[in-house]
Design a protein around this motif. Structure first.
Motif, PDB file in Angstrom:
ATOM      1  N   ASN A   1       0.776  -1.295  -0.165  1.00 10.03           N
ATOM      2  CA  ASN A   1       0.116  -0.018  -0.004  1.00 10.03           C
ATOM      3  C   ASN A   1       0.831   1.169  -0.040  1.00 10.03           C
ATOM      4  N   HIS A   2       0.603   1.976  -0.845  1.00 11.52           N
ATOM      5  CA  HIS A   2       1.352   3.339  -1.181  1.00 11.52           C
ATOM      6  C   HIS A   2       1.468   4.110   0.237  1.00 11.52           C
ATOM      7  N   LEU A   3       0.244   4.247   0.758  1.00 15.31           N
ATOM      8  CA  LEU A   3       0.353   5.335   2.051  1.00 15.31           C
ATOM      9  C   LEU A   3       1.144   4.452   3.214  1.00 15.31           C
TER      10      LEU A   3
ATOM     11  N   THR B   1       8.989  12.782  -1.047  1.00 17.12           N
ATOM     12  CA  THR B   1       8.348  12.745  -2.232  1.00 17.12           C
ATOM     13  C   THR B   1       8.408  11.281  -2.623  1.00 17.12           C
ATOM     14  N   ASP B   2       7.541  10.903  -3.652  1.00 14.21           N
ATOM     15  CA  ASP B   2       7.446   9.347  -3.835  1.00 14.21           C
ATOM     16  C   ASP B   2       8.659   8.750  -4.306  1.00 14.21           C
ATOM     17  N   ASN B   3       9.052   7.626  -3.735  1.00 10.66           N
ATOM     18  CA  ASN B   3      10.233   6.862  -3.996  1.00 10.66           C
ATOM     19  C   ASN B   3       9.941   5.458  -3.702  1.00 10.66           C
TER      20      ASN B   3
ATOM     21  N   GLY C   1       3.806   2.707   2.845  1.00  7.76           N
ATOM     22  CA  GLY C   1       5.210   3.323   2.291  1.00  7.76           C
ATOM     23  C   GLY C   1       5.569   4.666   2.978  1.00  7.76           C
ATOM     24  N   HIS C   2       4.514   5.589   2.792  1.00  7.11           N
ATOM     25  CA  HIS C   2       4.751   6.716   3.245  1.00  7.11           C
ATOM     26  C   HIS C   2       5.077   6.983   4.861  1.00  7.11           C
ATOM     27  N   LEU C   3       4.132   6.061   5.580  1.00  7.50           N
ATOM     28  CA  LEU C   3       4.490   5.872   6.870  1.00  7.50           C
ATOM     29  C   LEU C   3       5.599   5.455   7.144  1.00  7.50           C
TER      30      LEU C   3
ATOM     31  N   VAL D   1       1.468  14.352   3.967  1.00  6.02           N
ATOM     32  CA  VAL D   1       1.021  15.618   3.265  1.00  6.02           C
ATOM     33  C   VAL D   1       1.546  15.477   2.098  1.00  6.02           C
ATOM     34  N   SER D   2       0.854  14.979   0.751  1.00  5.39           N
ATOM     35  CA  SER D   2       1.239  14.793  -0.239  1.00  5.39           C
ATOM     36  C   SER D   2       0.313  15.657  -1.510  1.00  5.39           C
ATOM     37  N   GLY D   3       0.624  15.151  -2.684  1.00  3.49           N
ATOM     38  CA  GLY D   3      -0.133  15.819  -3.679  1.00  3.49           C
ATOM     39  C   GLY D   3      -1.539  15.174  -3.669  1.00  3.49           C
TER      40      GLY D   3
HETATM   41 ZN    ZN Z   1       2.835   9.675  -2.450  1.00  7.45          ZN
END
Ligand code: ZN
Ligand code: KG4
Length: 342
Positions: free
Chosen positions: A113-115, A310-312, A117-119, A138-140
């Motif tokens: 899950n992309h979210l 940022t996304d990675n 990943g951010h966590l 907080v992203s786009g």
């Molecule tokens: Zn993202």
């Protein structure tokens, strides 16, 4: 697999960045991101353009990530990819690649899950947060406040009801004729502006939810001569000498609307560690205000380096390693989930 953990390749193609990373245990050996300039002319991400650009970039990006890690495909113990949320056609490129690659190599595949990943990107900060911690993502595409406990169980406390914070920056930048992505330009302009020039309304919702549609409309009406009831200098002056003031006033309102629910959650949960992640965490004013807030409450603040905000794919790799250890591999029948929640 060696003693330091599995060698894992992770792919991320949920929006407009083609990214691949190689990790060994919790260590990032390489992280490669190919952005897509194709969208600038359109003022936003065009889904079909993104899918095609991912297709062109995915093989070279994976090859570069392996090269920088000093690894070859046959060394890999697992392959991971983001399966949602995001643009369906964009996700499909990375997910299909990862499943085929894992199948061909005879190693496990993991969908992430992309979210999540951010966590997990919070652990890529120089000083990672201690548990339990509050994460402001907080992203786009996303704005959410999540409480993470020591077993990495997370509770979503709040999320945006409409626009994401980064989306508000991008849309307001478009109204001001500043191009895309808007966040960095607004940030730069705001540096020389007066944040008290216009006191934009701050939306405050019950609980910890966010809303950024109002601020966008407020900026639009400020620029619109028809809405004469909004007291303001004339449009030419606003878009001319007062442009930095307008940017600073908008930014101040967004920062307040992000930090108000965060502060209430800090007080209500007693969490003494905060992480701010996602593309908007690059914002200088948000960083300064978050630092001041944490100082005020004796909390620590973790913000990963910008390349991991940022996304990675490095953050996706960290999340994938935890998923693999906790739940095992994902089935090769896993499809894209564009609206996947956390
Ligand atoms: Zn993202
Ligand atoms: O995390 P990210 O790369 O992509 C998504 O997952 O959405 O975030 C991109 C967003 C864009 O909306 C961009 O305008 C915003 O992050 N952004 C900023 C700044 N740098 C990037 N917003 C405010 N201030 C910045 N300095």
């Amino acid at each position: 697999m060696n003693a330091d953990g599995p060698l894992l390749l992770a792919l991320e193609t949920s929006c407009d960045d083609t990214a691949a990373a190689v990790l060994r245990g919790g260590r990032v050996l390489s992280s490669v991101v190919a952005g897509q300039m194709e969208h600038a002319a359109w003022g936003g991400v065009v889904p079909e353009v993104a899918s095609r650009a991912h297709q062109r970039a995915v093989v070279p990006v994976v090859q570069e990530a392996l090269r920088q890690a000093g690894a070859s495909a046959s060394d890999l113990d697992a392959v991971a990819a983001t399966y949602g949320p995001g643009l369906a056609g964009a996700l499909l490129v990375g997910l299909s690649f990862a499943k085929a690659y894992a199948f061909g190599l005879g190693v496990p595949f993991v969908g992430v899950n992309h979210l999540e990943g951010h966590l997990y990107s919070a652990f890529l900060a120089d000083t990672p947060p201690a548990f339990p911690f509050l994460t402001l993502t907080v992203s786009g595409g996303h704005t959410m406040l999540v409480l993470v406990d020591k077993r990495f169980r997370h509770t979503v406390l709040g999320r945006t009801r409409d626009d994401a914070a980064g989306e508000a920056f991008d849309k307001v930048a478009k109204l001001l004729g500043l191009g895309y992505p808007g966040g960095p330009v607004v940030d730069r302009l705001a540096h020389d502006g007066d944040p008290a020039f216009i006191r934009f309304p701050r939306t405050r919702l019950p609980g910890y939810d966010f809303s950024f549609s109002g601020i966008k409309t407020a900026v639009r009406y400020t620029l619109d001569p028809i809405h004469a009831h909004v007291p303001k200098p004339d449009r030419d002056a606003l878009l001319g000498k007062h442009l930095p003031d307008l940017a600073a006033s908008f930014q101040a309102a967004v920062v307040d609307m992000l930090l108000d629910p965060l502060e209430r959650a800090m007080l209500d949960t007693g969490a003494k560690a905060v992480a701010v992640v996602g593309g908007v965490s690059a914002n200088t004013s948000l960083r300064a205000a978050a630092e001041a807030l944490c100082l005020k409450h004796g909390a620590t603040l973790s913000i990963p380096p910008l390349r991991y905000c940022t996304d990675n794919a490095a953050m996706m790799g960290l999340a994938a390693q935890h998923r693999l250890a906790a739940d095992g591999p994902s089935p090769l029948t896993l499809g894209v989930a564009p609206s996947l929640a956390l």
